[in-house]
Design a protein around this motif. Structure first.
Motif, PDB file in Angstrom:
ATOM      1  N   ILE A  91     -13.363 -12.955  19.338  1.00 22.72           N
ATOM      2  CA  ILE A  91     -14.431 -12.414  19.481  1.00 22.72           C
ATOM      3  C   ILE A  91     -15.047 -12.346  20.916  1.00 22.72           C
ATOM      4  O   ILE A  91     -14.823 -12.217  22.219  1.00 22.72           O
ATOM      5  N   ALA A  92     -14.923 -13.834  20.255  1.00 24.20           N
ATOM      6  CA  ALA A  92     -14.917 -15.192  21.786  1.00 24.20           C
ATOM      7  C   ALA A  92     -13.367 -14.428  23.143  1.00 24.20           C
ATOM      8  O   ALA A  92     -14.398 -14.304  24.406  1.00 24.20           O
ATOM      9  N   PHE A  93     -12.868 -14.237  22.483  1.00 24.04           N
ATOM     10  CA  PHE A  93     -11.452 -13.808  23.460  1.00 24.04           C
ATOM     11  C   PHE A  93     -11.336 -12.833  24.137  1.00 24.04           C
ATOM     12  O   PHE A  93     -10.590 -12.486  25.046  1.00 24.04           O
ATOM     13  N   ASP A  94     -11.837 -11.598  23.196  1.00 17.51           N
ATOM     14  CA  ASP A  94     -12.376 -10.442  23.299  1.00 17.51           C
ATOM     15  C   ASP A  94     -13.316 -10.345  24.642  1.00 17.51           C
ATOM     16  O   ASP A  94     -13.177  -9.444  25.982  1.00 17.51           O
ATOM     17  N   LEU A  95     -14.095 -11.268  25.168  1.00 15.17           N
ATOM     18  CA  LEU A  95     -15.874 -10.350  25.562  1.00 15.17           C
ATOM     19  C   LEU A  95     -15.414 -12.029  26.490  1.00 15.17           C
ATOM     20  O   LEU A  95     -16.087 -11.453  27.475  1.00 15.17           O
ATOM     21  N   GLU A  96     -14.321 -12.421  26.352  1.00 18.87           N
ATOM     22  CA  GLU A  96     -14.230 -13.383  28.015  1.00 18.87           C
ATOM     23  C   GLU A  96     -15.430 -15.052  27.636  1.00 18.87           C
ATOM     24  O   GLU A  96     -16.106 -14.397  28.298  1.00 18.87           O
ATOM     25  N   ILE A  97     -15.547 -15.190  26.545  1.00 18.15           N
ATOM     26  CA  ILE A  97     -17.218 -16.197  26.370  1.00 18.15           C
ATOM     27  C   ILE A  97     -16.301 -17.522  25.527  1.00 18.15           C
ATOM     28  O   ILE A  97     -15.207 -17.334  24.481  1.00 18.15           O
ATOM     29  N   SER A  98     -17.739 -18.223  24.998  1.00 19.92           N
ATOM     30  CA  SER A  98     -16.774 -19.385  24.166  1.00 19.92           C
ATOM     31  C   SER A  98     -16.962 -18.982  22.547  1.00 19.92           C
ATOM     32  O   SER A  98     -18.255 -18.444  22.584  1.00 19.92           O
ATOM     33  N   ALA A  99     -16.235 -20.046  22.355  1.00 23.35           N
ATOM     34  CA  ALA A  99     -16.445 -19.459  21.018  1.00 23.35           C
ATOM     35  C   ALA A  99     -18.016 -19.877  20.564  1.00 23.35           C
ATOM     36  O   ALA A  99     -18.673 -19.462  19.276  1.00 23.35           O
ATOM     37  N   ARG A 100     -18.320 -20.716  20.593  1.00 19.12           N
ATOM     38  CA  ARG A 100     -20.202 -21.209  21.171  1.00 19.12           C
ATOM     39  C   ARG A 100     -20.857 -20.854  21.265  1.00 19.12           C
ATOM     40  O   ARG A 100     -21.802 -20.000  20.290  1.00 19.12           O
ATOM     41  N   THR A 101     -20.932 -19.997  22.158  1.00 17.61           N
ATOM     42  CA  THR A 101     -21.473 -18.474  22.419  1.00 17.61           C
ATOM     43  C   THR A 101     -21.321 -17.671  21.228  1.00 17.61           C
ATOM     44  O   THR A 101     -22.268 -17.195  21.437  1.00 17.61           O
ATOM     45  N   VAL A 102     -20.452 -16.853  21.274  1.00 19.76           N
ATOM     46  CA  VAL A 102     -20.257 -16.369  20.135  1.00 19.76           C
ATOM     47  C   VAL A 102     -21.167 -16.170  18.543  1.00 19.76           C
ATOM     48  O   VAL A 102     -21.106 -15.939  18.372  1.00 19.76           O
ATOM     49  N   GLU A 103     -20.989 -17.520  18.324  1.00 21.39           N
ATOM     50  CA  GLU A 103     -22.211 -18.214  17.109  1.00 21.39           C
ATOM     51  C   GLU A 103     -23.015 -18.536  17.910  1.00 21.39           C
ATOM     52  O   GLU A 103     -23.745 -17.703  16.882  1.00 21.39           O
ATOM     53  N   VAL A 104     -23.473 -18.453  18.704  1.00 26.35           N
ATOM     54  CA  VAL A 104     -25.336 -18.199  19.081  1.00 26.35           C
ATOM     55  C   VAL A 104     -25.522 -16.912  19.325  1.00 26.35           C
ATOM     56  O   VAL A 104     -26.757 -16.650  18.201  1.00 26.35           O
ATOM     57  N   TYR A 105     -24.800 -15.570  19.557  1.00 18.01           N
ATOM     58  CA  TYR A 105     -25.337 -14.541  19.716  1.00 18.01           C
ATOM     59  C   TYR A 105     -25.105 -13.674  17.822  1.00 18.01           C
ATOM     60  O   TYR A 105     -26.057 -13.324  17.786  1.00 18.01           O
ATOM     61  N   ARG A 106     -24.076 -14.627  16.987  1.00 19.71           N
ATOM     62  CA  ARG A 106     -24.326 -13.746  15.743  1.00 19.71           C
ATOM     63  C   ARG A 106     -24.801 -14.400  14.681  1.00 19.71           C
ATOM     64  O   ARG A 106     -25.580 -14.131  13.968  1.00 19.71           O
ATOM     65  N   ALA A 107     -26.071 -15.922  15.263  1.00 22.61           N
ATOM     66  CA  ALA A 107     -26.606 -16.133  14.455  1.00 22.61           C
ATOM     67  C   ALA A 107     -28.137 -14.838  15.301  1.00 22.61           C
ATOM     68  O   ALA A 107     -28.997 -15.198  14.054  1.00 22.61           O
ATOM     69  N   ASN A 108     -27.980 -14.377  16.733  1.00 20.16           N
ATOM     70  CA  ASN A 108     -29.535 -13.937  16.543  1.00 20.16           C
ATOM     71  C   ASN A 108     -29.297 -12.034  16.297  1.00 20.16           C
ATOM     72  O   ASN A 108     -30.056 -12.071  15.705  1.00 20.16           O
ATOM     73  N   VAL A 109     -27.475 -12.232  15.873  1.00 21.59           N
ATOM     74  CA  VAL A 109     -27.233 -10.736  15.256  1.00 21.59           C
ATOM     75  C   VAL A 109     -28.431 -10.871  13.978  1.00 21.59           C
ATOM     76  O   VAL A 109     -28.722  -9.737  13.382  1.00 21.59           O
ATOM     77  N   MET A 110     -27.422 -12.072  13.095  1.00 18.53           N
ATOM     78  CA  MET A 110     -27.889 -11.856  11.582  1.00 18.53           C
ATOM     79  C   MET A 110     -29.411 -11.762  11.616  1.00 18.53           C
ATOM     80  O   MET A 110     -30.406 -11.529  10.685  1.00 18.53           O
ATOM     81  N   MET A 111     -29.977 -12.491  12.330  1.00 18.12           N
ATOM     82  CA  MET A 111     -31.528 -12.474  12.301  1.00 18.12           C
ATOM     83  C   MET A 111     -32.221 -11.854  12.472  1.00 18.12           C
ATOM     84  O   MET A 111     -33.264 -10.925  12.180  1.00 18.12           O
ATOM     85  N   LYS A 112     -32.176 -10.753  13.986  1.00 18.25           N
ATOM     86  CA  LYS A 112     -32.573  -9.944  14.019  1.00 18.25           C
ATOM     87  C   LYS A 112     -31.986  -8.417  13.089  1.00 18.25           C
ATOM     88  O   LYS A 112     -32.980  -7.459  13.274  1.00 18.25           O
ATOM     89  N   MET A 113     -30.966  -8.614  12.310  1.00 23.07           N
ATOM     90  CA  MET A 113     -30.523  -7.537  11.971  1.00 23.07           C
ATOM     91  C   MET A 113     -31.204  -7.583  10.577  1.00 23.07           C
ATOM     92  O   MET A 113     -31.161  -6.824   9.658  1.00 23.07           O
ATOM     93  N   GLN A 114     -31.752  -9.165  10.513  1.00 20.56           N
ATOM     94  CA  GLN A 114     -32.837  -9.761   8.824  1.00 20.56           C
ATOM     95  C   GLN A 114     -30.904  -9.262   7.985  1.00 20.56           C
ATOM     96  O   GLN A 114     -31.319  -8.876   6.622  1.00 20.56           O
ATOM     97  N   ALA A 115     -29.962  -9.939   8.329  1.00 22.05           N
ATOM     98  CA  ALA A 115     -28.641  -9.970   7.027  1.00 22.05           C
ATOM     99  C   ALA A 115     -28.681 -11.415   6.847  1.00 22.05           C
ATOM    100  O   ALA A 115     -27.890 -11.905   7.190  1.00 22.05           O
ATOM    101  N   LYS A 116     -28.278 -11.315   4.969  1.00 23.48           N
ATOM    102  CA  LYS A 116     -28.822 -12.942   4.510  1.00 23.48           C
ATOM    103  C   LYS A 116     -26.355 -12.881   4.673  1.00 23.48           C
ATOM    104  O   LYS A 116     -26.251 -14.734   5.160  1.00 23.48           O
ATOM    105  N   THR A 117     -25.703 -12.186   4.969  1.00 29.35           N
ATOM    106  CA  THR A 117     -24.589 -12.790   4.535  1.00 29.35           C
ATOM    107  C   THR A 117     -23.807 -10.982   5.237  1.00 29.35           C
ATOM    108  O   THR A 117     -24.280 -10.087   5.827  1.00 29.35           O
ATOM    109  N   LEU A 118     -22.651 -11.431   6.067  1.00 28.80           N
ATOM    110  CA  LEU A 118     -21.648 -10.726   6.993  1.00 28.80           C
ATOM    111  C   LEU A 118     -21.410  -9.638   6.343  1.00 28.80           C
ATOM    112  O   LEU A 118     -22.085  -8.335   7.025  1.00 28.80           O
ATOM    113  N   SER A 119     -21.759  -9.643   4.748  1.00 34.54           N
ATOM    114  CA  SER A 119     -21.467  -7.915   3.792  1.00 34.54           C
ATOM    115  C   SER A 119     -22.439  -7.449   3.911  1.00 34.54           C
ATOM    116  O   SER A 119     -21.757  -6.127   4.408  1.00 34.54           O
ATOM    117  N   GLU A 120     -23.199  -8.064   4.133  1.00 32.87           N
ATOM    118  CA  GLU A 120     -24.830  -6.922   4.053  1.00 32.87           C
ATOM    119  C   GLU A 120     -24.925  -6.889   5.534  1.00 32.87           C
ATOM    120  O   GLU A 120     -25.358  -5.366   5.767  1.00 32.87           O
TER     121      GLU A 120
END
Length: 204
Positions: free
Chosen positions: A164-193
């Motif tokens: 995802i970082a490669f596709d979006l031309e951002i760092s993997a660390r930044t992706v982790e931050v966005y991923r955490a935000n997504v999981m929180m806003k979506m109220q998803a506890k797991t990726l499968s959810e």
């Protein structure tokens, strides 16, 4: 949902048949409201959430199938059970093609009618619940920033953070931050959810 929340709308120009069905539903604790014609029902525009319609097929004005077609035209997703005093096979086929929940001939067995109504109400309750969940998920998706949305799409597609970082031309660390935000806003506890939520939201 066959108690106080559910309601059955009975539409029949035959007073005796209408009152008999009202009495039957009252006896088993299902809320009921009746109308003497399809036009009277449409004019009153009653709430259809958690509802089921039981309508005679042959009535002055709109018949039962025309009523159902009008409800579909208005975007109303409500189960319709059609009853008739006529052994009319072509009409039954037409009703089934129109998408009726059931087709029952008069004189009908009370238990058969109650069973059909309960099934329709249970299905409607499930549909209402699914639609409410879908609206809630869509609201959560709407709260995401454009970048969070891109990261979520990558996650749902099964891509790793680095991809995802490669596709979006951002760092993997930044992706982790966005991923955490997504999981929180979506109220998803797991990726499968998260995947389940997004799949449900994007169903037609």
């Amino acid at each position: 949902m066959t108690g106080s929340e559910a309601i059955v709308y009975v539409i029949d120009d035959d007073d005796g048949a209408r009152h008999s069905l009202e009495f039957l539903l009252d006896c088993v604790g299902i809320r009921v409201r009746s109308f003497s014609s399809a036009d009277a029902f449409l004019a009153s525009s009653p709430p259809l959430s958690g509802a089921c319609i039981v309508t005679d097929v042959r009535m002055p004005g709109r018949n039962g199938i025309e009523l159902m077609e009008e409800l579909r035209r208005r975007g109303a997703n409500v189960p319709v059970i059609v009853i008739t005093g006529h052994a009319d096979v072509p009409l039954a086929i037409q009703a089934m093609h129109a998408g009726v929940a059931d087709f029952i001939e008069k004189p009908f067995d009370d238990e058969l009618m109650l069973s059909s109504i309960r099934k329709a109400l249970a299905r409607q309750a499930g549909d209402d619940q699914a639609q409410a969940e879908k609206r809630s998920i869509l609201d959560r998706i709407a709260s995401l920033s454009p970048r969070e949305l891109e990261v979520m799409d990558g996650l749902v597609a099964g891509h790793a953070n680095k991809a995802i970082a490669f596709d979006l031309e951002i760092s993997a660390r930044t992706v982790e931050v966005y991923r955490a935000n997504v999981m929180m806003k979506m109220q998803a506890k797991t990726l499968s959810e998260l995947v389940r939520m997004v799949t449900l939201a994007r169903l037609p």
